[in-house]
Design a protein around this motif. Structure first.
Motif, PDB file in Angstrom:
ATOM      1  N   GLU A 184       0.831  -1.201   0.000  1.00 24.91           N
ATOM      2  CA  GLU A 184       0.000   0.000   0.000  1.00 24.91           C
ATOM      3  C   GLU A 184       0.872   1.260   0.000  1.00 24.91           C
ATOM      4  O   GLU A 184       0.583   2.236  -0.702  1.00 24.91           O
ATOM      5  CB  GLU A 184      -0.937   0.004   1.202  1.00 24.91           C
ATOM      6  CG  GLU A 184      -1.970  -1.098   1.140  1.00 24.91           C
ATOM      7  CD  GLU A 184      -2.730  -1.272   2.438  1.00 24.91           C
ATOM      8  OE1 GLU A 184      -3.962  -1.347   2.365  1.00 24.91           O
ATOM      9  OE2 GLU A 184      -2.096  -1.333   3.514  1.00 24.91           O
ATOM     10  N   TYR A 228       2.255   1.800  -3.495  1.00 21.91           N
ATOM     11  CA  TYR A 228       1.231   2.362  -4.385  1.00 21.91           C
ATOM     12  C   TYR A 228       1.083   3.865  -4.154  1.00 21.91           C
ATOM     13  O   TYR A 228       1.065   4.662  -5.097  1.00 21.91           O
ATOM     14  CB  TYR A 228      -0.107   1.653  -4.172  1.00 21.91           C
ATOM     15  CG  TYR A 228      -1.232   2.265  -4.966  1.00 21.91           C
ATOM     16  CD1 TYR A 228      -1.370   1.998  -6.319  1.00 21.91           C
ATOM     17  CD2 TYR A 228      -2.135   3.127  -4.360  1.00 21.91           C
ATOM     18  CE1 TYR A 228      -2.400   2.580  -7.058  1.00 21.91           C
ATOM     19  CE2 TYR A 228      -3.160   3.710  -5.088  1.00 21.91           C
ATOM     20  CZ  TYR A 228      -3.284   3.432  -6.433  1.00 21.91           C
ATOM     21  OH  TYR A 228      -4.286   4.022  -7.154  1.00 21.91           O
ATOM     22  N   LEU A 229       0.996   4.268  -2.882  1.00 17.34           N
ATOM     23  CA  LEU A 229       0.820   5.683  -2.579  1.00 17.34           C
ATOM     24  C   LEU A 229       2.037   6.500  -2.991  1.00 17.34           C
ATOM     25  O   LEU A 229       1.908   7.625  -3.493  1.00 17.34           O
ATOM     26  CB  LEU A 229       0.515   5.872  -1.097  1.00 17.34           C
ATOM     27  CG  LEU A 229      -0.832   5.304  -0.651  1.00 17.34           C
ATOM     28  CD1 LEU A 229      -0.960   5.376   0.867  1.00 17.34           C
ATOM     29  CD2 LEU A 229      -1.984   6.022  -1.320  1.00 17.34           C
ATOM     30  N   ARG A 284       4.049   5.782  -5.500  1.00 18.62           N
ATOM     31  CA  ARG A 284       3.985   5.878  -6.969  1.00 18.62           C
ATOM     32  C   ARG A 284       2.953   6.915  -7.416  1.00 18.62           C
ATOM     33  O   ARG A 284       3.120   7.542  -8.455  1.00 18.62           O
ATOM     34  CB  ARG A 284       3.669   4.520  -7.584  1.00 18.62           C
ATOM     35  CG  ARG A 284       4.832   3.532  -7.505  1.00 18.62           C
ATOM     36  CD  ARG A 284       4.597   2.273  -8.328  1.00 18.62           C
ATOM     37  NE  ARG A 284       3.386   1.548  -7.976  1.00 18.62           N
ATOM     38  CZ  ARG A 284       3.274   0.685  -6.965  1.00 18.62           C
ATOM     39  NH1 ARG A 284       4.318   0.428  -6.188  1.00 18.62           N
ATOM     40  NH2 ARG A 284       2.135   0.062  -6.731  1.00 18.62           N
ATOM     41  N   CYS A 285       1.914   7.106  -6.619  1.00 23.07           N
ATOM     42  CA  CYS A 285       0.873   8.098  -6.944  1.00 23.07           C
ATOM     43  C   CYS A 285       1.268   9.510  -6.523  1.00 23.07           C
ATOM     44  O   CYS A 285       0.538  10.457  -6.791  1.00 23.07           O
ATOM     45  CB  CYS A 285      -0.442   7.713  -6.270  1.00 23.07           C
ATOM     46  SG  CYS A 285      -1.199   6.255  -6.991  1.00 23.07           S
ATOM     47  N   GLY A 286       2.402   9.645  -5.846  1.00 21.19           N
ATOM     48  CA  GLY A 286       2.882  10.962  -5.445  1.00 21.19           C
ATOM     49  C   GLY A 286       2.353  11.475  -4.129  1.00 21.19           C
ATOM     50  O   GLY A 286       2.453  12.676  -3.856  1.00 21.19           O
ATOM     51  N   CYS A 287       1.790  10.615  -3.305  1.00 20.95           N
ATOM     52  CA  CYS A 287       1.264  11.054  -2.004  1.00 20.95           C
ATOM     53  C   CYS A 287       2.416  11.535  -1.117  1.00 20.95           C
ATOM     54  O   CYS A 287       3.420  10.838  -0.983  1.00 20.95           O
ATOM     55  CB  CYS A 287       0.510   9.925  -1.315  1.00 20.95           C
ATOM     56  SG  CYS A 287      -1.027   9.497  -2.135  1.00 20.95           S
TER      57      CYS A 287
END
Length: 56
Positions: free
Chosen positions: A6, A9-10, A12-15
């Protein structure tokens, strides 16, 4: 967030910020304030213990 997948994923999404059991179990207000006073934040858990890292 509870799993490294998780977090990946975050990231990679730029969070820019995260919370959840992957970083720490719930803290009392006093313990959290102590972290802030010391200029620390919690990083991902390694070996069962959260890693305290300096704030940028």
């Amino acid at each position: 967030m509870e799993r490294p997948e998780e977090l990946g994923y975050l990231l990679r999404c730029g969070c820019p910020a995260f919370q959840g059991y992957l970083f720490s179990h719930p803290l009392s207000a006093e313990a959290f304030e102590d972290l802030l006073r010391k200029g620390r934040r919690l990083g991902p858990v390694a070996g069962g213990e959260p890693a305290a890292v300096p704030l940028p």
